[in-house]
Design a protein around this motif. Structure first.
Motif, short mmCIF file in Angstrom:
data_model
loop_
_atom_site.label_atom_id
_atom_site.label_comp_id
_atom_site.label_asym_id
_atom_site.label_seq_id
_atom_site.Cartn_x
_atom_site.Cartn_y
_atom_site.Cartn_z
N GLU A 132 -29.23 39.79 -35.94
CA GLU A 132 -29.95 41.03 -36.26
C GLU A 132 -31.46 40.78 -36.34
N ARG B 146 -39.44 47.01 -32.93
CA ARG B 146 -38.09 46.65 -32.53
C ARG B 146 -37.96 46.64 -31.00
N SER C 38 -26.25 43.04 -33.77
CA SER C 38 -26.98 44.24 -34.14
C SER C 38 -26.00 45.30 -34.62
N LEU D 175 -27.33 48.39 -34.22
CA LEU D 175 -28.01 49.49 -33.55
C LEU D 175 -27.49 49.62 -32.13
N GLU E 106 -29.90 49.68 -29.05
CA GLU E 106 -30.46 48.35 -28.79
C GLU E 106 -29.49 47.55 -27.92
N GLU F 90 -22.29 55.23 -28.56
CA GLU F 90 -22.35 55.54 -30.00
C GLU F 90 -21.05 56.16 -30.46
#
Lengths: 531, 305
Positions: free
Chosen positions: B169, B179, B201, B203, B206, B291
């Motif tokens: 991370e 970032r 991560s 995210l 990302e 997602e």
């Protein structure tokens, strides 16, 4: 790799350690030159023992916090863990670095003091070596303890306090002779005086404990990837702090309460006793019979009065404020000069059973017995554990036999003749001071413990009082006392203090005077010949 | 700061640089990692996705040899060892989640210190990277911002010219601009030097943007490992018109949502299985974004609104 770690530790903690060394040197020089402080310790080497006992552990605590606890608390060990570096090397470097700093500090501490005291104290290489070994061993123990403690993270102070308070409690309340145990014996009051006897057992014990603590520290650092140490290094939560403080206060209160209760010793009650109590003495005489006869009552009174008189004189002479109580108990079944010790602790006093009808109150043995046991009780029963205990025994032996008009002189020639057999069987070598001290080591049998006092008296008889002082200084292994008082009063009325203030000369000067005096007394002969 | 990103085609059928099987590690009674399998191919960028507490950091700490796995096996950089050795660690660049550097050290001093542990340390490259990342060499670590510390960590991880770069991370705590900058540098470095890069991560964007392959970990177990396109092909949402019908056992149910009594389910199955599936009672079989897939994978099993 290792060099990089050492360099890192030096850059990180070098300034602090340097300051530590500077403070140590400056502090020791100041203390060494401070007359008042050195006098209160008797020998200036007492200050070293005190500093080793208090200052060094505190220094180790600071070092342990900086080297280990802070590394875990700030999580910088996580950064080190990510590097291609075995964890054991990281821990080993910290251990060795801390040990080196501790050893160097203690060496500086001792070295500075020895350097400063070389002129004022009688210091020889064997003595200096003994001190160095004791100091090194104690330092190792200190660092190993702090090393292991440091891995306990937020609980290290709590655990440390529990250990310290526990030891203090055991020593002062529990009656455990902690100061006679392994590492603590190394820096006890004997540190400044013991010149020849290597405390092998204590050194071994200290070494084993230090090794075990080192192992414990490494285990904490290595087992389960230091998970436990990492968890413990987290800061204390508010609740934890509250619990810790509450426990600490409760512990202190409990300790105080227990100590107070233990200190209150039940006084011994002897019904129908003859009591003589004043500001110096507390003597009670009673009979272990249902109905004492009139003669027995008279004997009890006589014994009590005589004992009180003797104790009062000794107290005045030795400047002792108050002796523990003395209880004399008459028993018809005992023979003349037959004594039985009672089972009392030093705070309660001393109980002696005897046949008061058979034994005379003026008996020299009785007086010696009473003086010795009361002095022992006054010193918290250290007579047999202290290497200088024989002085008290010698004093007890000597006192009833001395001339009241001249306290340090022998009463009569007949007294010396009485003890001729003792001296006659011993070749007392006075060739040099070292041999005098070695002679002391020969006196291992208990019945010979008063011999030193006798030899001192013999010296007075043959020469003079000053020679006796010189003799005692040689035997004691440290500065000569002006009289027996100095020996009895441990370090508060120290020999070196009395030496400087009364004799007004250094030990070495005194020693050389003693040697030359002997040579002058009997030209070409440096030995005291037995008569 | 400008990072040059050089896109390259990654050859197929590359050997695995890392193969981990059944890694297990507990903290107390809690299984932090519970049988994790990993396959990281040489030269690829591998995104290790998981929510907080999923077991990402523990897995990475096992890979780095910081902690030992209680069970499982690991083949890393061609060597099978129970625990990552010092020799293997010298070939790995590592950026940890938090930058716990010595605050009193300067960036240059820190580089010198870290460099002493790597035989392959390239001091010039380190200084070049510092200049590239606009980090003053003489500044103390305590005076660096979070983003600068992360870049400093990356510079120190890259300077030994490692075969394998592991980042835990690395962008946690950075603002969106920093970032993005940071990840661009990582991708550029990986592509330029064909350096295998494994980063964790939580995210999704990302991972989606940077990774060639991904692994999803949840509650200490791997839920998926493969290419992003595979994930999109394999995971689909089925929305039912009325009462849902059960799909064959080969369809792995990841998530069920009931919105106003309308049921939709997310299943994972192979592309062939999906193509052979014939459903009558179905409104729609739709593809999901990463997602949505991630939420279906690690979120609540059943949601009723």
């Amino acid at each position: 790799m290792i060099l990089a770690l050492i360099e890192k530790e030096l850059r990180q903690h070098g300034a602090m350690i340097f300051l530590f060394f500077l403070l140590t040197c400056t502090g020791m020089f100041l203390l060494q030159s401070n007359e008042l402080l050195s006098l209160s310790g008797g020998s200036v080497l007492h200050i070293v023992a005190w500093m080793l006992l208090v200052f060094l552990p505190l220094g180790c605590l600071v070092l342990g916090n900086a080297l280990i606890a802070a590394e875990f608390r700030q999580k910088t060990q996580v950064f080190l863990d990510g590097l291609p570096l075995p964890r054991w090397k990281m821990v080993a470097v910290k251990y060795v670095f801390g040990l080196a700093a501790t050893q160097l500090t203690s060496a500086l501490l001792l070295g500075t003091m020895l350097f400063g005291a070389w002129q004022s104290e009688f210091i020889q290489w064997p003595f200096a070596t003994l001190l160095a070994i004791k100091t090194a061993c104690w330092s190792w123990f200190c660092w190993s303890t702090i090393f292991a403690l440091s891995f306990l993270g937020r609980y290290r102070m709590a655990v440390g306090l529990v250990v310290v308070f526990g030891l203090l409690w055991a020593q002062n309340v529990g009656g455990v002779l902690v100061n006679r145990f392994g590492p603590f014996e190394l820096v006890s009051e004997r540190f400044a005086y013991e010149r020849y006897d290597y405390p092998i057992k204590e050194l071994w014990t200290t070494g084993v404990i230090a090794a075990a603590l080192t192992l414990l520290g490494f285990s904490m650092a290595l087992i389960r990837d230091a998970t436990l140490s990492t968890m413990l290094s987290e800061r204390m939560s508010s609740r934890e702090k509250l619990v810790m403080i509450t426990l600490l206060i409760a512990g202190l209160l409990t300790l105080g309460a227990v100590a107070e209760r233990v200190e209150k010793v039940e006084p011994l009650d002897m019904p129908d006793s003859v009591d003589i109590v004043d500001e110096l003495v507390n003597v009670s005489a009673a009979a272990a019979v249902a109905e004492p006869t009139e003669d027995e009552r008279k004997a009890m009174r006589l014994h009590a009065e005589n004992a009180a008189k003797t104790i009062r004189e000794v107290a005045v002479y030795l400047r002792i404020r108050k002796f523990p109580p003395l209880f004399l108990l008459h028993r018809r079944d005992l023979e003349n000069e037959e004594y039985q010790n009672g089972e009392l602790n030093s705070r309660q006093g001393y109980l002696l059973r005897l046949n008061m009808l058979e034994t005379q109150p003026s008996s020299l043995t009785l007086q010696s017995q009473v003086i010795e046991k009361l002095l022992d009780a006054n010193q918290h029963n250290r007579l047999n554990s202290d290497t200088r205990g024989w002085i008290l025994k010698g004093f007890a032996y000597w006192w009833p036999r001395h001339s009241p008009s001249e306290p340090n002189a022998v009463a009569s020639e007949s007294f010396a003749n009485e003890n001729e057999f003792v001296l006659g069987q011993t070749t007392i070598v006075a060739k040099n001071l070292v041999q005098w001290k070695l002679f002391r080591k020969q006196l291992q049998a208990e019945e010979n413990e008063g011999l030193i006092a006798l030899v001192g008296i013999e010296t007075i008889w043959r020469q003079d009082q000053a020679a006796c002082r010189e003799f005692l200084s040689a035997v004691l292994g440290y500065a000569a006392p002006h009289d027996f008082r100095a020996s009895v009063h441990d370090w508060w009325y120290s020999t070196s203090y009395l030496l400087r203030t009364t004799v007004r000369m250094n030990f070495e000067d005194l020693a050389s005077k003693w040697t030359s005096a002997l040579r002058n007394k009997v030209p070409g002969q440096t030995e005291l010949q037995p008569r | 700061m400008s990072a040059h990103i050089e896109e390259q085609t990654i050859p197929l059928a590359k050997p695995n640089l890392l193969e981990a099987r059944g890694l297990i590690r507990h903290y107390g009674n809690v299984p932090a990692v519970d049988g994790v399998d990993l396959n990281v191919r040489s030269g690829e960028i591998y995104g290790f996705l998981g929510i907080n507490g999923a077991g990402k950091t523990t897995t990475i700490r096992i890979l780095m040899g910081i902690i030992a796995a209680e069970a499982g096996s690991m083949r890393l950089l061609g060597e099978t060892k129970r625990r990552t050795t010092i020799k293997q660690k010298r070939q790995i660049g590592y950026v940890s989640q938090e930058q716990n550097f010595y605050p009193w050290m300067t960036c240059r001093g820190l580089g010198r210190f870290v460099g002493s542990f790597y035989p392959t340390w390239d001091g010039q490259e380190f200084r070049r990277l510092l200049a590239l990342f606009e980090i003053p060499e003489t500044r103390r670590v305590s005076q660096l911002s979070g983003g600068m510390k992360a870049k400093l960590a990356l510079a120190m991880a890259i300077a030994p010219r490692p075969e394998f770069l592991i980042l835990d991370e690395p962008t946690a705590g950075l603002d969106p601009v920093a970032r993005r900058d940071f990840m661009e540098i990582i991708v550029a470095q990986a592509r330029q030097h064909r350096r295998t890069t494994f980063f964790s991560s939580h995210l999704i964007d990302e991972v989606e943007r940077c990774a060639d392959r991904i692994g999803i970990i949840h509650q200490g177990r791997m839920k998926f490992e493969g290419e992003l396109s595979d994930l999109r092909t394999q995971v689909k949402r089925v929305t039912y018109l009325d009462q849902p019908t059960e799909l064959p056992d080969s369809f792995e149910l990841w998530n069920e949502r009931i919105v106003e009594s309308k049921v939709s389910r997310v299943y994972r199955a192979t592309a062939d299985q999906w193509s052979q599936l014939a459903l009558s009672n179905v409104d729609i079989v739709g593809s999901l974004s990463l997602e949505e897939i991630f939420i279906a994978c690690v979120g609540a099993k059943r949601v009723a609104i």
